[in-house]
Design a protein around this motif. Structure first.
Motif, PDB file in Angstrom:
ATOM      1  N   VAL A  75      -1.346  16.641   9.344  1.00 12.45           N
ATOM      2  CA  VAL A  75      -0.820  17.366   8.134  1.00 12.45           C
ATOM      3  C   VAL A  75       0.329  16.327   7.734  1.00 12.45           C
ATOM      4  O   VAL A  75       0.865  15.814   8.328  1.00 12.45           O
ATOM      5  CB  VAL A  75      -0.093  18.771   8.803  1.00 12.45           C
ATOM      6  N   ASN A  76       0.509  16.563   6.454  1.00 11.99           N
ATOM      7  CA  ASN A  76       1.545  15.537   5.688  1.00 11.99           C
ATOM      8  C   ASN A  76       2.821  16.605   5.452  1.00 11.99           C
ATOM      9  O   ASN A  76       2.643  17.952   4.706  1.00 11.99           O
ATOM     10  CB  ASN A  76       1.056  15.081   4.250  1.00 11.99           C
ATOM     11  N   VAL A 115      -5.090   8.130   9.064  1.00 13.54           N
ATOM     12  CA  VAL A 115      -3.653   8.244   9.218  1.00 13.54           C
ATOM     13  C   VAL A 115      -3.006   6.879   9.207  1.00 13.54           C
ATOM     14  O   VAL A 115      -1.944   6.316   8.695  1.00 13.54           O
ATOM     15  CB  VAL A 115      -3.242   9.228  10.385  1.00 13.54           C
ATOM     16  N   GLN A 116      -3.501   6.165  10.179  1.00  7.94           N
ATOM     17  CA  GLN A 116      -3.173   4.692  10.566  1.00  7.94           C
ATOM     18  C   GLN A 116      -3.410   3.887   9.200  1.00  7.94           C
ATOM     19  O   GLN A 116      -2.334   2.970   8.936  1.00  7.94           O
ATOM     20  CB  GLN A 116      -3.714   4.215  11.607  1.00  7.94           C
ATOM     21  N   VAL A 117      -4.495   3.835   8.688  1.00  2.00           N
ATOM     22  CA  VAL A 117      -4.504   2.811   7.468  1.00  2.00           C
ATOM     23  C   VAL A 117      -3.730   3.220   6.464  1.00  2.00           C
ATOM     24  O   VAL A 117      -3.256   2.316   5.747  1.00  2.00           O
ATOM     25  CB  VAL A 117      -6.248   2.809   7.195  1.00  2.00           C
ATOM     26  N   THR A 118      -3.665   4.727   6.099  1.00  4.21           N
ATOM     27  CA  THR A 118      -2.755   5.197   5.203  1.00  4.21           C
ATOM     28  C   THR A 118      -1.306   4.648   5.205  1.00  4.21           C
ATOM     29  O   THR A 118      -0.601   4.080   4.519  1.00  4.21           O
ATOM     30  CB  THR A 118      -2.662   6.540   4.968  1.00  4.21           C
ATOM     31  N   GLN A 124      -1.090  10.808   3.475  1.00  2.00           N
ATOM     32  CA  GLN A 124      -0.339  10.170   2.572  1.00  2.00           C
ATOM     33  C   GLN A 124       0.845   9.975   3.531  1.00  2.00           C
ATOM     34  O   GLN A 124       1.413  10.771   4.266  1.00  2.00           O
ATOM     35  CB  GLN A 124       0.082  11.089   1.561  1.00  2.00           C
ATOM     36  N   TRP A 125       1.549   8.816   3.307  1.00  3.17           N
ATOM     37  CA  TRP A 125       2.881   8.569   3.813  1.00  3.17           C
ATOM     38  C   TRP A 125       3.432   8.301   2.583  1.00  3.17           C
ATOM     39  O   TRP A 125       3.040   7.840   1.509  1.00  3.17           O
ATOM     40  CB  TRP A 125       3.032   7.621   4.505  1.00  3.17           C
TER      41      TRP A 125
END
Ligand code: MF3
Ligand code: CO
Length: 289
Positions: A132-133, A164-167, A272-273
């Motif tokens: 979840v973002n 999540v890590q690559v983003t 997304q971050w």
């Protein structure tokens, strides 16, 4: 736009223009003459603006920290909204999302195949394996901050963990490319390349933005941009780096019922971050993350 050399600088420093931003303005003009898109003066933050944005960002970061401590399976996204509202208010701020173009809640919560702009609800319950973002934006004394993080709920599959890590790495690559007197298109391209190298795609239609004196300012910041294009980055600009990285197709659609929530067209997960950065003389300073 021309100011006399001996008149006070436009930035409010109180110094004479020739001893303050004159050389800076001339440097920007040289890039403009060479055909580049350059920032308008109103996109260059003054010292006072930067102080205000930093104070707003303290709240933004504290709210996300608080969510990081409390988020868990079984919790509704309305409870996340309540934390954002309560913590922001307690610290003297206002959630920027609430009422923005009619947005009904204080924060965006986007789960799994939701790309962004998920609307919190007491009926949406976080469950084991979700990603979840939480995208949080804060106003304090008229200054805006904007950042988001991914949270992994319980036991998340290796595929989603990698997304999540690559983003997050994509944002770090973007940060490393925020170099004054270089172009935003180079930064966006590097972000895109990192996603592509890992077999992912990046959303085209939605991107980052200038931020600080308003929620969304120029420039639009793309993460599928071409090298050698887009706006020149100069010290004093503040903008977000917030790529939406999809496991499958880059195609998206908007929920017709609520008019807000964006989904991946193939319903594969998206992550997304978001970080808000200030361009400095040597690189950038992270204001909120
Ligand atoms: N926080 C989002 C951004 O990163 C904007 C959300 S607008 C809202 O720019 F209305 F959906 F809250
Ligand atoms: Co943003």
């Amino acid at each position: 736009m021309k100011i006399g050399r001996n008149l006070p600088c436009w930035c409010g420093s109180g110094k004479k223009y020739k001893a303050c931003h004159m050389a800076f303005d001339e440097k920007i003009a040289r890039f403009q003459h060479a055909g580049h898109i350059v920032p308008d003066r109103k996109l260059i933050k003054t010292e006072k603006d930067i102080e205000g944005i930093k104070r707003s960002a303290v709240i933004n970061v504290a709210v996300l920290d608080e969510i990081g401590e409390k988020i868990k399976a079984g919790m509704s996204t309305q409870e996340i909204d309540d934390i954002v509202m309560n913590t922001t208010k307690k610290m003297g701020g206002i959630p920027a999302d609430l009422g923005y173009e009619g947005f009904p809640k204080s924060v965006c919560t986007s789960i799994n195949d939701e790309v962004c702009h998920g609307i919190p609800s007491k009926d949406i319950i976080l469950k084991d394996g979700d990603i979840v973002n939480v995208d949080c934006s804060t106003i304090l004394d008229g200054y805006f901050s904007d950042s988001s993080r991914m949270f992994m709920i319980g036991d998340v599959s290796p595929e989603k963990r990698r997304l999540v890590q690559v983003t997050k790495e994509c944002v770090e690559v973007g940060i490393s490319k925020v170099v004054p007197w270089t172009l935003l298109g180079d930064m966006g391209h590097a972000v895109h390349q990192h996603a592509l190298d890992n077999g992912y795609s990046v959303v085209r239609e939605i991107g980052g933005h200038g931020c600080g004196n308003a929620f969304h300012e120029d420039p639009f910041v793309s993460y599928v941009s071409k090298p050698g294009t887009e706006m020149l980055m100069v010290p004093g600009m503040v903008f977000t780096i917030e790529p939406m990285v999809n496991m499958g197709t880059d195609r998206i659609y908007c929920d017709e019922e609520n008019g807000w929530t964006i989904y991946t067209a193939d319903h594969l997960p998206s992550a997304q971050w978001e970080v808000e950065v200030l361009v400095t003389e040597t690189g950038c300073e992270i204001l909120s993350w």
